[in-house]
Design an enzyme around this catalytic site. Structure first.
Site, PDB file in Angstrom:
ATOM      1  N   HIS A  42       0.858  -1.177   0.000  1.00  0.00           N
ATOM      2  CA  HIS A  42       0.000   0.000   0.000  1.00  0.00           C
ATOM      3  C   HIS A  42       0.900   1.235   0.000  1.00  0.00           C
ATOM      4  O   HIS A  42       2.140   1.120  -0.084  1.00  0.00           O
ATOM      5  CB  HIS A  42      -0.951  -0.010   1.206  1.00  0.00           C
ATOM      6  CG  HIS A  42      -0.276  -0.253   2.520  1.00  0.00           C
ATOM      7  ND1 HIS A  42       0.610   0.652   3.086  1.00  0.00           N
ATOM      8  CD2 HIS A  42      -0.350  -1.301   3.389  1.00  0.00           C
ATOM      9  CE1 HIS A  42       1.040   0.179   4.232  1.00  0.00           C
ATOM     10  NE2 HIS A  42       0.480  -1.006   4.453  1.00  0.00           N
ATOM     11  N   HIS A  45       4.033   1.292   2.201  1.00  0.00           N
ATOM     12  CA  HIS A  45       5.203   0.592   1.667  1.00  0.00           C
ATOM     13  C   HIS A  45       5.875   1.408   0.563  1.00  0.00           C
ATOM     14  O   HIS A  45       7.109   1.470   0.484  1.00  0.00           O
ATOM     15  CB  HIS A  45       4.792  -0.764   1.081  1.00  0.00           C
ATOM     16  CG  HIS A  45       4.248  -1.732   2.062  1.00  0.00           C
ATOM     17  ND1 HIS A  45       2.922  -2.100   2.095  1.00  0.00           N
ATOM     18  CD2 HIS A  45       4.843  -2.419   3.071  1.00  0.00           C
ATOM     19  CE1 HIS A  45       2.731  -2.980   3.054  1.00  0.00           C
ATOM     20  NE2 HIS A  45       3.875  -3.187   3.668  1.00  0.00           N
ATOM     21  N   GLN A  69       6.559 -15.596  12.325  1.00  0.00           N
ATOM     22  CA  GLN A  69       6.188 -14.466  13.179  1.00  0.00           C
ATOM     23  C   GLN A  69       4.691 -14.407  13.445  1.00  0.00           C
ATOM     24  O   GLN A  69       4.210 -13.462  14.059  1.00  0.00           O
ATOM     25  CB  GLN A  69       6.672 -13.149  12.575  1.00  0.00           C
ATOM     26  CG  GLN A  69       6.007 -12.731  11.278  1.00  0.00           C
ATOM     27  CD  GLN A  69       6.670 -11.509  10.670  1.00  0.00           C
ATOM     28  OE1 GLN A  69       7.807 -11.579  10.191  1.00  0.00           O
ATOM     29  NE2 GLN A  69       5.985 -10.382  10.705  1.00  0.00           N
ATOM     30  N   GLY A 155       9.258   1.223   8.737  1.00  0.00           N
ATOM     31  CA  GLY A 155       8.266   2.220   9.102  1.00  0.00           C
ATOM     32  C   GLY A 155       8.119   2.377  10.607  1.00  0.00           C
ATOM     33  O   GLY A 155       8.255   1.412  11.368  1.00  0.00           O
ATOM     34  N   ASP A 158       5.334   0.382  13.020  1.00  0.00           N
ATOM     35  CA  ASP A 158       5.785  -0.783  13.787  1.00  0.00           C
ATOM     36  C   ASP A 158       7.006  -0.365  14.595  1.00  0.00           C
ATOM     37  O   ASP A 158       8.123  -0.847  14.367  1.00  0.00           O
ATOM     38  CB  ASP A 158       6.115  -1.924  12.834  1.00  0.00           C
ATOM     39  CG  ASP A 158       4.902  -2.374  12.040  1.00  0.00           C
ATOM     40  OD1 ASP A 158       3.991  -2.966  12.642  1.00  0.00           O
ATOM     41  OD2 ASP A 158       4.859  -2.117  10.826  1.00  0.00           O
ATOM     42  N   GLN A 161       9.096  -3.017  16.474  1.00  0.00           N
ATOM     43  CA  GLN A 161       9.881  -3.788  15.514  1.00  0.00           C
ATOM     44  C   GLN A 161      11.098  -2.996  15.046  1.00  0.00           C
ATOM     45  O   GLN A 161      12.213  -3.528  14.958  1.00  0.00           O
ATOM     46  CB  GLN A 161       9.013  -4.161  14.314  1.00  0.00           C
ATOM     47  CG  GLN A 161       9.767  -4.814  13.169  1.00  0.00           C
ATOM     48  CD  GLN A 161       8.857  -5.122  12.001  1.00  0.00           C
ATOM     49  OE1 GLN A 161       8.226  -6.170  11.987  1.00  0.00           O
ATOM     50  NE2 GLN A 161       8.775  -4.229  11.022  1.00  0.00           N
ATOM     51  N   VAL A 184       2.672   6.509   7.729  1.00  0.00           N
ATOM     52  CA  VAL A 184       1.866   7.066   6.640  1.00  0.00           C
ATOM     53  C   VAL A 184       0.397   6.803   6.973  1.00  0.00           C
ATOM     54  O   VAL A 184       0.024   5.678   7.323  1.00  0.00           O
ATOM     55  CB  VAL A 184       2.231   6.440   5.285  1.00  0.00           C
ATOM     56  CG1 VAL A 184       1.379   7.030   4.166  1.00  0.00           C
ATOM     57  CG2 VAL A 184       3.714   6.645   4.998  1.00  0.00           C
TER      58      VAL A 184
END
Length: 301
Positions: A42, A45, A69, A155, A158, A161, A184
């Site tokens: 999307h 990304h 995961q 990003g 997350d 992460q 975003v």
């Protein structure tokens, strides 16, 4: 650099071929930029890919739905997959190579080695997703070894992460620069996520309580409030105010809201520097996460 409009994506599935290709590029003095994804691309990304494109000579995108995961096999099976559409989108932002391996290539027969993260993985999502970040670290480490990137873009949506990957790269002396990209959002404020595709129209309305709560915390912080409990309350009040489901009952269930140090993810009582307000909530059958970083240094904006 090559004109994006005329670029043709090279598709590679064999890790040995990808490694050889990346190694040759680096020997030629070209900088390799990398964005790892699970596909279902999307605009979020694409924003990561545009940033990576500006930082490297060769742009590699990986598309791999990582089975290790997922806490539930059902979630793994339901994860949206749209490879041909993903490749079409990737071409619009100048991706050179799409690395699209099979699970058996990343986890060959007899695989038994894992990258186990430290205390950063025990907070926020950690207690609710046991083993999740072990799977993330293992696959990211494998992808870094295969793609050999000079720079990789992740990003901030997350955020946990991102911090875990940063820590892993530093602790294991991985020669890759980790670049963060701001979250975003859609026009209505909802953070872009592949999971949003599974929201019903009513769920989507309910989910907007999450960014409203984070905006309320930002406004309170801007007014001078520094008590973590007050920022937490601003978020939870917005979520409690979400419209009920048709027929009654809450439309959104808060899993956690933490006001914490962005480096350690440890909760704070009073905001003395930059602070992360992080949320996870269930809307219908979909688990969403979001956050806002308050007091960000100007250089990081």
């Amino acid at each position: 650099m090559t004109d994006v409009k005329t670029r043709t994506i090279e598709r590679i599935s064999d890790p040995r071929e990808m490694l050889a290709r990346a190694s040759a590029e680096r020997r030629a003095g070209r900088r390799v930029a990398f964005v790892p994804t699970m596909g279902s691309l999307h605009e979020g990304h694409l924003a990561l890919l545009r940033t990576a494109r500006s930082r490297g000579d060769l742009l590699v995108l990986s598309i791999f739905v990582n089975p290790t995961q997922f806490n539930r096999q059902e979630d793994f099976q339901q994860y949206p997959r749209s490879l041909e559409r993903d490749l079409e989108l990737a071409a619009t932002v100048g991706v050179d190579i799409a690395f699209v391996p099979e699970a058996s290539a990343i986890y060959p027969a007899g695989h038994q080695t894992w990258v186990q993260p430290g205390p950063l993985a025990d907070r926020l999502c950690g207690p609710f997703r046991p083993g999740h970040f072990r799977g993330v670290c293992t696959v990211v480490a494998a992808l870094f070894n295969i793609v050999q990137p000079d720079v990789a873009v992740f990003g901030e949506k997350d955020f946990q992460q991102l911090q875990i990957v940063r820590r892993m790269a530093a602790d294991l002396h991985m020669p890759v620069e980790i670049v963060a990209h701001p979250t975003v959002r859609d026009a209505d404020g909802l953070a872009l996520s592949s999971r949003n595709e599974r929201l019903t129209p009513a769920d989507r309305v309910a989910a907007l309580a999450i960014p409203r709560g984070l905006e309320a915390a930002r406004a309170l912080y801007a007014s001078g409030e520094r008590r973590a409990r007050a920022l937490w309350s601003a978020v939870t009040r917005a979520i409690d105010a979400a419209p009920a489901r048709p027929g009654g009952g809450p439309s959104i269930r808060l899993e956690y809201c933490h006001v914490c140090d962005p480096e350690t993810l440890v909760d704070v009582e009073r905001v003395e520097g930059p602070v992360l307000v992080a949320v996870a909530a269930h809307v219908g059958q979909v688990r969403l996460i979001d956050n806002t970083l308050l007091g960000r240094p100007p250089a990081d904006r």
